[in-house]
Scaffold this active site. Structure first.
Site, PDB file in Angstrom:
ATOM      1  N   ASN A 159       0.814  -1.218   0.000  1.00  0.00           N
ATOM      2  CA  ASN A 159       0.000   0.000   0.000  1.00  0.00           C
ATOM      3  C   ASN A 159       0.844   1.263   0.000  1.00  0.00           C
ATOM      4  O   ASN A 159       0.358   2.343   0.336  1.00  0.00           O
ATOM      5  CB  ASN A 159      -0.992   0.000   1.173  1.00  0.00           C
ATOM      6  CG  ASN A 159      -0.324  -0.223   2.514  1.00  0.00           C
ATOM      7  OD1 ASN A 159       0.897  -0.218   2.626  1.00  0.00           O
ATOM      8  ND2 ASN A 159      -1.122  -0.426   3.551  1.00  0.00           N
ATOM      9  N   ARG A 176       3.580   7.837  11.281  1.00  0.00           N
ATOM     10  CA  ARG A 176       3.085   7.411  12.583  1.00  0.00           C
ATOM     11  C   ARG A 176       2.947   8.639  13.473  1.00  0.00           C
ATOM     12  O   ARG A 176       3.793   9.533  13.466  1.00  0.00           O
ATOM     13  CB  ARG A 176       4.034   6.382  13.240  1.00  0.00           C
ATOM     14  CG  ARG A 176       4.013   5.013  12.563  1.00  0.00           C
ATOM     15  CD  ARG A 176       2.669   4.324  12.670  1.00  0.00           C
ATOM     16  NE  ARG A 176       2.627   3.010  12.055  1.00  0.00           N
ATOM     17  CZ  ARG A 176       2.209   2.767  10.815  1.00  0.00           C
ATOM     18  NH1 ARG A 176       1.804   3.773  10.051  1.00  0.00           N
ATOM     19  NH2 ARG A 176       2.180   1.536  10.342  1.00  0.00           N
ATOM     20  N   GLN A 220      -4.862   4.378  18.410  1.00  0.00           N
ATOM     21  CA  GLN A 220      -5.832   4.166  17.341  1.00  0.00           C
ATOM     22  C   GLN A 220      -6.791   3.055  17.744  1.00  0.00           C
ATOM     23  O   GLN A 220      -6.303   1.965  18.060  1.00  0.00           O
ATOM     24  CB  GLN A 220      -5.118   3.838  16.025  1.00  0.00           C
ATOM     25  CG  GLN A 220      -4.340   5.019  15.486  1.00  0.00           C
ATOM     26  CD  GLN A 220      -3.767   4.818  14.094  1.00  0.00           C
ATOM     27  OE1 GLN A 220      -3.373   5.774  13.455  1.00  0.00           O
ATOM     28  NE2 GLN A 220      -3.693   3.592  13.611  1.00  0.00           N
TER      29      GLN A 220
END
Length: 391
Positions: free
Chosen positions: A147, A285, A314
């Site tokens: 990705n 991040r 998260q």
């Protein structure tokens, strides 16, 4: 037989899709580096379907259960009584996504006496305590490159959105308004701006390539300098450190992994060296940035905007200050989980499992930790706490 514990994000609020906006995906034969896409022996899913949520199961259930293995899929990952914690002690394999990370802390790894393999369905394995994985001889693998381009596209979208003041202008339409002056009072052109990336690996380099046609001045810093031919092709200016690069840039995009050397890097001091009115984009991040320093910089005007899709923890709590700080363009962690990317990381996860279950070697580029040390992609991109201390 193996027990595979898979932690995925929740299904859509209105239920798992029965139809999709598009009927197919474009065919991609290889990544820009020449690396081939995942090559599992077979897949049990339709490309372009929602695979990263609980009901999608990464398309793994038929494959695993047909061989007598057990697959447990859950989204419940936080808290001492989470389903993840209840199922972890006898799990052989844990699969998690960066978008809904099951944090494999040192404490959790110590309790998982049977754990042999931790797979990131995507890229970025910082939700696994790599030092603990090394100590307990747990192999850590991720689907390298699956990705990267998805994230690079998201970065470019966010740069344009921030610089052109797109989101407030869109909100004006939703609110029934038409005040052009309000919309353009913070809108600029990207053309001619100096844009720099912190790290120029697969994602960072892809961002630079996509920005070149915008006639920007491109900068980068990385501990691995790019070949001279690439620098000349893209007109890149190399800086030996992040601190050297920042004062030159109107836009800075962070594309580095989280490890001891990058944790907390962007605090008050470093942000203070940036041009007043610069934009900071972070799809890497969240913990690379000091949460409250970002808020202060936006409130003071030191930063003109901040956008990204990475948070800590998260999912982010409702009162996370990044939800309400001024001039932001935050999204949930979605940049690398497009339906296109899901087909690649689901196939890569199956490829990794096929290799591990057969006792066959995995692709080196998928390895982060193996045989008690950083390996493959991990040796190139990460450092351990021990490395940081010695450095």
């Amino acid at each position: 037989m193996a027990k595979v514990l898979c932690v995925l994000y929740d299904d859509p609020i209105n239920g798992y899709p029965t139809s999709y906006a598009r009927d197919d995906l474009p065919r991609i034969d290889q990544y820009p580096s020449g690396q081939s896409l995942p090559t599992p022996h077979d897949v049990d899913f339709a490309p372009g379907h929602l695979l990263g949520s609980v009901s999608g199961e990464l398309g793994l259930r038929r494959f695993l259960e047909s061989q007598g293995h057990t697959l447990v899929v859950t989204s419940d990952k936080d808290g001492a009584d989470s389903e993840f914690d209840r199922e972890l002690p006898d799990a052989d394999v844990v699969i998690s996504q960066p978008f809904w990370p099951a944090y494999l802390t040192a404490e959790r790894i110590a309790k998982a006496s049977k754990l042999k393999l931790a797979i990131t369905a995507g890229i970025g394995s910082d939700h696994v305590d790599l030092d603990a994985a090394i100590e307990h001889n747990v192999t850590v693998a991720e689907v390298t490159y699956c990705n990267s381009i998805s994230v690079a596209e998201h970065v470019v979208m966010m740069i344009l959105s921030q610089v052109r003041n797109y989101l407030p202008s869109y909100q004006t339409v939703l609110d029934g308004g038409w005040n052009i002056a309000d919309c353009v009072s913070r809108s600029y052109d990207v053309e001619g701006m100096h844009v720099g990336t912190v790290a120029a690996g697969r994602i960072g380099l892809a961002v630079l390539r996509r920005l070149k046609p915008f006639d920007t001045h491109l900068h980068y810093t990385d501990r691995h300098r790019l070949p001279q031919a690439v620098e000349e092709e893209l007109g890149l200016t190399f800086h030996p450190t992040t601190a050297d690069m920042l004062p030159a840039c109107d836009v800075v995009t962070i594309n580095a992994p989280l490890h001891p050397e990058t944790k907390g890097m962007f605090g008050d001091e470093l942000i203070g060296t940036m041009k007043r009115g610069a934009y900071l984009i972070n799809t890497a991040r969240a913990k690379i940035c000091d949460r409250d320093a970002v808020v202060r910089a936006l409130e003071s005007g030191q930063l003109a905007g901040y956008a990204g899709d990475v948070w800590y923890p998260q999912p982010a709590p409702a009162d996370h200050p990044w939800r309400t700080m001024p001039h932001h363009g935050m999204t949930p962690h979605i940049s690398g989980s497009s339906l296109s990317a899901q087909s690649r990381y689901a196939a890569g996860t199956r490829e990794i499992l096929e290799s591990w279950l057969a006792g066959a070697p995995m692709r080196p580029e998928y390895l982060i930790v193996h045989e008690g040390k950083l390996a493959g992609a991990g040796a190139h991109s990460y450092s351990t706490a021990k490395d940081h201390k010695n450095g």
